[in-house]
Scaffold this motif. Structure first.
Motif, PDB file in Angstrom:
ATOM      1  N   PHE A 129       0.833  -1.207   0.000  1.00  0.00           N
ATOM      2  CA  PHE A 129       0.000   0.000   0.000  1.00  0.00           C
ATOM      3  C   PHE A 129       0.868   1.257   0.000  1.00  0.00           C
ATOM      4  O   PHE A 129       0.538   2.251  -0.663  1.00  0.00           O
ATOM      5  CB  PHE A 129      -0.920   0.005   1.216  1.00  0.00           C
ATOM      6  N   MET A 130       1.984   1.228   0.744  1.00  0.00           N
ATOM      7  CA  MET A 130       2.837   2.405   0.827  1.00  0.00           C
ATOM      8  C   MET A 130       3.481   2.756  -0.511  1.00  0.00           C
ATOM      9  O   MET A 130       3.962   3.870  -0.698  1.00  0.00           O
ATOM     10  CB  MET A 130       3.931   2.181   1.880  1.00  0.00           C
ATOM     11  N   MET A 131       3.475   1.824  -1.464  1.00  0.00           N
ATOM     12  CA  MET A 131       4.027   2.126  -2.799  1.00  0.00           C
ATOM     13  C   MET A 131       3.238   3.201  -3.513  1.00  0.00           C
ATOM     14  O   MET A 131       3.728   3.823  -4.454  1.00  0.00           O
ATOM     15  CB  MET A 131       4.044   0.859  -3.650  1.00  0.00           C
ATOM     16  N   GLN A 132       2.001   3.426  -3.105  1.00  0.00           N
ATOM     17  CA  GLN A 132       1.175   4.431  -3.766  1.00  0.00           C
ATOM     18  C   GLN A 132       1.585   5.846  -3.384  1.00  0.00           C
ATOM     19  O   GLN A 132       1.134   6.809  -4.012  1.00  0.00           O
ATOM     20  CB  GLN A 132      -0.294   4.209  -3.395  1.00  0.00           C
ATOM     21  N   LEU A 133       2.432   5.977  -2.379  1.00  0.00           N
ATOM     22  CA  LEU A 133       2.895   7.282  -1.929  1.00  0.00           C
ATOM     23  C   LEU A 133       4.311   7.530  -2.429  1.00  0.00           C
ATOM     24  O   LEU A 133       5.020   6.600  -2.809  1.00  0.00           O
ATOM     25  CB  LEU A 133       2.866   7.355  -0.401  1.00  0.00           C
ATOM     26  N   PRO A 134       4.762   8.776  -2.449  1.00  0.00           N
ATOM     27  CA  PRO A 134       6.164   9.060  -2.800  1.00  0.00           C
ATOM     28  C   PRO A 134       7.113   8.276  -1.905  1.00  0.00           C
ATOM     29  O   PRO A 134       6.813   7.985  -0.744  1.00  0.00           O
ATOM     30  CB  PRO A 134       6.280  10.571  -2.568  1.00  0.00           C
ATOM     31  N   PRO A 135       8.280   7.901  -2.422  1.00  0.00           N
ATOM     32  CA  PRO A 135       9.151   6.938  -1.743  1.00  0.00           C
ATOM     33  C   PRO A 135       9.685   7.384  -0.393  1.00  0.00           C
ATOM     34  O   PRO A 135      10.049   6.547   0.431  1.00  0.00           O
ATOM     35  CB  PRO A 135      10.301   6.738  -2.743  1.00  0.00           C
ATOM     36  N   GLU A 136       9.771   8.701  -0.149  1.00  0.00           N
ATOM     37  CA  GLU A 136      10.335   9.129   1.133  1.00  0.00           C
ATOM     38  C   GLU A 136       9.471   8.697   2.318  1.00  0.00           C
ATOM     39  O   GLU A 136       9.954   8.615   3.446  1.00  0.00           O
ATOM     40  CB  GLU A 136      10.523  10.652   1.160  1.00  0.00           C
ATOM     41  N   TYR A 137       8.211   8.384   2.067  1.00  0.00           N
ATOM     42  CA  TYR A 137       7.317   8.039   3.176  1.00  0.00           C
ATOM     43  C   TYR A 137       7.462   6.589   3.625  1.00  0.00           C
ATOM     44  O   TYR A 137       7.002   6.231   4.701  1.00  0.00           O
ATOM     45  CB  TYR A 137       5.862   8.319   2.793  1.00  0.00           C
ATOM     46  N   ILE A 138       8.110   5.764   2.809  1.00  0.00           N
ATOM     47  CA  ILE A 138       8.275   4.372   3.213  1.00  0.00           C
ATOM     48  C   ILE A 138       9.244   4.269   4.391  1.00  0.00           C
ATOM     49  O   ILE A 138       9.099   3.420   5.272  1.00  0.00           O
ATOM     50  CB  ILE A 138       8.748   3.497   2.026  1.00  0.00           C
ATOM     51  N   THR A 139      10.242   5.170   4.442  1.00  0.00           N
ATOM     52  CA  THR A 139      11.157   5.178   5.581  1.00  0.00           C
ATOM     53  C   THR A 139      10.426   5.603   6.844  1.00  0.00           C
ATOM     54  O   THR A 139      10.648   5.050   7.925  1.00  0.00           O
ATOM     55  CB  THR A 139      12.335   6.122   5.301  1.00  0.00           C
ATOM     56  N   THR A 140       9.531   6.590   6.711  1.00  0.00           N
ATOM     57  CA  THR A 140       8.730   7.004   7.864  1.00  0.00           C
ATOM     58  C   THR A 140       7.853   5.861   8.348  1.00  0.00           C
ATOM     59  O   THR A 140       7.656   5.678   9.549  1.00  0.00           O
ATOM     60  CB  THR A 140       7.848   8.202   7.490  1.00  0.00           C
ATOM     61  N   TYR A 141       7.336   5.073   7.399  1.00  0.00           N
ATOM     62  CA  TYR A 141       6.545   3.897   7.775  1.00  0.00           C
ATOM     63  C   TYR A 141       7.387   2.931   8.600  1.00  0.00           C
ATOM     64  O   TYR A 141       6.926   2.390   9.611  1.00  0.00           O
ATOM     65  CB  TYR A 141       6.021   3.199   6.520  1.00  0.00           C
ATOM     66  N   PHE A 142       8.646   2.708   8.189  1.00  0.00           N
ATOM     67  CA  PHE A 142       9.520   1.808   8.943  1.00  0.00           C
ATOM     68  C   PHE A 142       9.804   2.359  10.344  1.00  0.00           C
ATOM     69  O   PHE A 142       9.997   1.586  11.292  1.00  0.00           O
ATOM     70  CB  PHE A 142      10.833   1.579   8.186  1.00  0.00           C
ATOM     71  N   ILE A 143       9.859   3.674  10.480  1.00  0.00           N
ATOM     72  CA  ILE A 143      10.019   4.259  11.813  1.00  0.00           C
ATOM     73  C   ILE A 143       8.825   3.881  12.682  1.00  0.00           C
ATOM     74  O   ILE A 143       8.973   3.482  13.845  1.00  0.00           O
ATOM     75  CB  ILE A 143      10.172   5.790  11.721  1.00  0.00           C
ATOM     76  N   GLY A 144       7.622   4.019  12.125  1.00  0.00           N
ATOM     77  CA  GLY A 144       6.432   3.615  12.867  1.00  0.00           C
ATOM     78  C   GLY A 144       6.450   2.149  13.221  1.00  0.00           C
ATOM     79  O   GLY A 144       6.059   1.747  14.331  1.00  0.00           O
ATOM     80  N   GLU A 145       6.927   1.307  12.291  1.00  0.00           N
ATOM     81  CA  GLU A 145       7.025  -0.123  12.573  1.00  0.00           C
ATOM     82  C   GLU A 145       7.997  -0.380  13.711  1.00  0.00           C
ATOM     83  O   GLU A 145       7.763  -1.246  14.561  1.00  0.00           O
ATOM     84  CB  GLU A 145       7.471  -0.866  11.312  1.00  0.00           C
ATOM     85  N   GLY A 146       9.099   0.373  13.742  1.00  0.00           N
ATOM     86  CA  GLY A 146      10.032   0.235  14.862  1.00  0.00           C
ATOM     87  C   GLY A 146       9.427   0.685  16.178  1.00  0.00           C
ATOM     88  O   GLY A 146       9.631   0.062  17.220  1.00  0.00           O
ATOM     89  N   LEU A 147       8.663   1.762  16.119  1.00  0.00           N
ATOM     90  CA  LEU A 147       8.009   2.258  17.335  1.00  0.00           C
ATOM     91  C   LEU A 147       6.949   1.295  17.843  1.00  0.00           C
ATOM     92  O   LEU A 147       6.576   1.341  19.019  1.00  0.00           O
ATOM     93  CB  LEU A 147       7.378   3.624  17.062  1.00  0.00           C
ATOM     94  N   SER A 148       6.443   0.398  16.974  1.00  0.00           N
ATOM     95  CA  SER A 148       5.453  -0.572  17.413  1.00  0.00           C
ATOM     96  C   SER A 148       6.024  -1.539  18.442  1.00  0.00           C
ATOM     97  O   SER A 148       5.270  -2.194  19.172  1.00  0.00           O
ATOM     98  CB  SER A 148       4.907  -1.353  16.211  1.00  0.00           C
ATOM     99  N   GLY A 149       7.337  -1.639  18.512  1.00  0.00           N
ATOM    100  CA  GLY A 149       7.967  -2.415  19.580  1.00  0.00           C
ATOM    101  C   GLY A 149       8.473  -1.541  20.704  1.00  0.00           C
ATOM    102  O   GLY A 149       8.463  -1.942  21.872  1.00  0.00           O
ATOM    103  N   PHE A 150       8.902  -0.343  20.343  1.00  0.00           N
ATOM    104  CA  PHE A 150       9.506   0.551  21.338  1.00  0.00           C
ATOM    105  C   PHE A 150       8.476   1.098  22.320  1.00  0.00           C
ATOM    106  O   PHE A 150       8.698   1.112  23.537  1.00  0.00           O
ATOM    107  CB  PHE A 150      10.201   1.701  20.602  1.00  0.00           C
ATOM    108  N   ILE A 151       7.327   1.555  21.811  1.00  0.00           N
ATOM    109  CA  ILE A 151       6.327   2.175  22.684  1.00  0.00           C
ATOM    110  C   ILE A 151       5.738   1.180  23.685  1.00  0.00           C
ATOM    111  O   ILE A 151       5.670   1.479  24.885  1.00  0.00           O
ATOM    112  CB  ILE A 151       5.226   2.851  21.840  1.00  0.00           C
ATOM    113  N   PRO A 152       5.308  -0.031  23.265  1.00  0.00           N
ATOM    114  CA  PRO A 152       4.852  -0.987  24.275  1.00  0.00           C
ATOM    115  C   PRO A 152       5.922  -1.338  25.293  1.00  0.00           C
ATOM    116  O   PRO A 152       5.617  -1.561  26.472  1.00  0.00           O
ATOM    117  CB  PRO A 152       4.454  -2.215  23.451  1.00  0.00           C
ATOM    118  N   GLY A 153       7.190  -1.372  24.851  1.00  0.00           N
ATOM    119  CA  GLY A 153       8.272  -1.636  25.801  1.00  0.00           C
ATOM    120  C   GLY A 153       8.392  -0.552  26.852  1.00  0.00           C
ATOM    121  O   GLY A 153       8.590  -0.844  28.044  1.00  0.00           O
ATOM    122  N   LEU A 154       8.280   0.708  26.434  1.00  0.00           N
ATOM    123  CA  LEU A 154       8.336   1.807  27.391  1.00  0.00           C
ATOM    124  C   LEU A 154       7.169   1.749  28.369  1.00  0.00           C
ATOM    125  O   LEU A 154       7.326   1.959  29.571  1.00  0.00           O
ATOM    126  CB  LEU A 154       8.319   3.148  26.650  1.00  0.00           C
TER     127      LEU A 154
END
Length: 447
Positions: A129-154
């Motif tokens: 789905f993220m392919m439909q957006l300009p490519p710079e946003y896929i890195t931001t998506y990966f940040i959110g994916e990383g936070l999906s482990g970081f925030i519950p840990g905190l």
């Protein structure tokens, strides 16, 4: 507009693995209540692998009936199931049923299967789905994916999950007809949580709801970008579609000649890869995700707990923080060289090997009880997670440039690596017991 889309992409990424990550950090409280006890993690490992049925079906649909799968409908469905499952966990996670004369937490295990199905399927639906957006946003998506482990840990650290202390207790020892009291026994006791497990599950439901709302808003973004670029000149369009995936565009001169060249040779802005290079890229995906999602998480407790609860919690929190930090570095300092990514994978694997070695030496690893030992194990986990997270992000960006199908198979490779890693470690940990746990308060190691 761009800042809003970055925020939505990050929030959307939060829903990818937040539920399962949340369950794992909450296990120290759950296992003390449910009848399976410390066998519960082995049950969860099997359940998560069974949930790979979801990405398998999606991948087969893309292969056998290309273009017929409505990915947006699938994403809406799995996020809605995830929200409902988190709410059901809050109300029914303690419920047990008797099967074959033994109590089992059937409700918890069934609901966990649906949560696992949501998170596993996200790997092969969210990225395409993220392919439909300009490519710079896929890195931001990966940040959110990383936070999906970081925030519950905190949140779990704030809850006090796993925090323990050593206390003196009195033990009664039967000696024939006499009962002797031993006042000098030391016991490990876990401090009560600051808030209940039910509240934690409601928190996970709120995170999933935020991800669903972000996805609904992101559905409007591709149309907005199309409208906003219709009246722009060619070089402006090129700049919108550049970013991480178009480094060659930076060197294209302005003016009509450069613009004409860019229109006549649009493929020059995307690097081409041979079959062997693509095979190497997918091998990296399988290897890196096998280590980060399957092999090393299975032994993190053995690797860190022998150094004490402080080292364990620091390694868990800081290594989770290293994931989104690596994504930020990839956003501002992208490096596409396959040689560099291969070397960085070897470096990350080296730190993983040290972590595995300390787990194998548990409960008496090297430098135990020293500040140096504590610092090394924490830093090793941080560098292991950070290095391989950078590789995962850049490989995802590279495959994003190839095609929609390449990104779908990237998600499938993520699940294959994770499954192989988890299934490899399950018998080693739970059947052959190659890793030994120790009591922080009572284990005595030779000097």
């Amino acid at each position: 507009m761009a800042l809003l889309v970055h925020l939505l992409a990050c929030t959307f990424g939060l829903g990818s693995w937040v539920a399962i990550n949340g369950l794992w950090v909450e296990l120290p409280l759950i296992v003390s209540v449910l009848p399976e006890g410390w066998e519960l993690p082995s049950y969860l490992t099997v359940i998560i692998q069974l949930a790979n049925l979801g990405p398998l079906l999606v991948t087969l649909m893309h292969k056998l009936r290309p273009g017929q799968l409505n990915e947006r409908a699938v994403i809406y469905a799995i996020l809605s199931v995830g929200i409902l499952a988190c709410f059901l966990l809050a109300f029914f996670w303690r419920e047990t049923t008797v099967m074959a004369g033994m109590a089992h937490s059937t409700a918890f295990l069934v609901i966990t299967f649906f949560l696992s199905l949501v998170d596993c399927t996200s790997s092969v639906t969210f990225l395409p789905f993220m392919m439909q957006l300009p490519p710079e946003y896929i890195t931001t998506y990966f940040i959110g994916e990383g936070l999906s482990g970081f925030i519950p840990g905190l949140v779990a650290l704030g809850q006090g999950v796993g925090i323990s202390k050593c206390v003196n207790v009195t033990q009664s020892i039967e000696n024939g007809t006499e009962t002797l009291q031993s006042p000098h026994a030391i016991e490990t006791q876990y401090l009560p949580a600051n808030f209940s497990t039910e509240v934690f599950f409601f928190f996970l439901a709120a995170m999933m709801t935020m991800s669903l709302v972000a996805f609904a808003l992101l559905n409007r973004v591709p149309r907005m970008y199309q409208l906003s670029t219709e009246n722009l000149v060619g070089d402006s369009v090129a700049s919108v579609s550049s970013g991480l995936d178009n480094p060659a565009a930076e060197g294209v001169p302005g003016g009509g000649k450069g613009e004409e060249a860019g229109q006549s040779r649009p493929l020059l802005s995307k690097p081409g890869y041979t079959v062997s290079q693509l095979a190497f890229i997918y091998l990296l995906v399988v290897w890196v995700n096998g280590l980060t999602n399957g092999v090393l998480p299975s032994v993190q407790t053995y690797s860190c707990m022998s150094y004490g609860t402080v080292a364990y919690h620091l390694s868990a929190a800081l290594s989770s923080m290293a994931n989104p930090m690596a994504c930020l570095i990839a956003m501002f300092l992208p490096k596409r060289s396959l040689v560099f990514l291969g070397v960085l994978s070897l470096v990350g694997t080296g730190f993983g090997a040290y972590n595995m070695g300390m787990a194998a030496l548990s409960p008496c690893p090297v430098l135990q009880g020293t500040a140096a030992g504590n610092a090394i194990i924490v830093l090793s986990w941080v560098f292991f997670t950070g290095a391989l997270s950078y590789v995962k992000v850049m490989v995802g960006v590279i495959l994003r440039d190839q095609s929609h199908s390449a990104l779908v198979w990237c998600g499938a490779a993520v699940q294959v690596g994770s499954m192989v890693g988890a299934l490899t470690m399950f018998p080693l940990v739970n059947v052959y017991h190659l890793f030994q746990s120790g009591d922080v308060c009572n284990t005595k190691c030779p000097l």
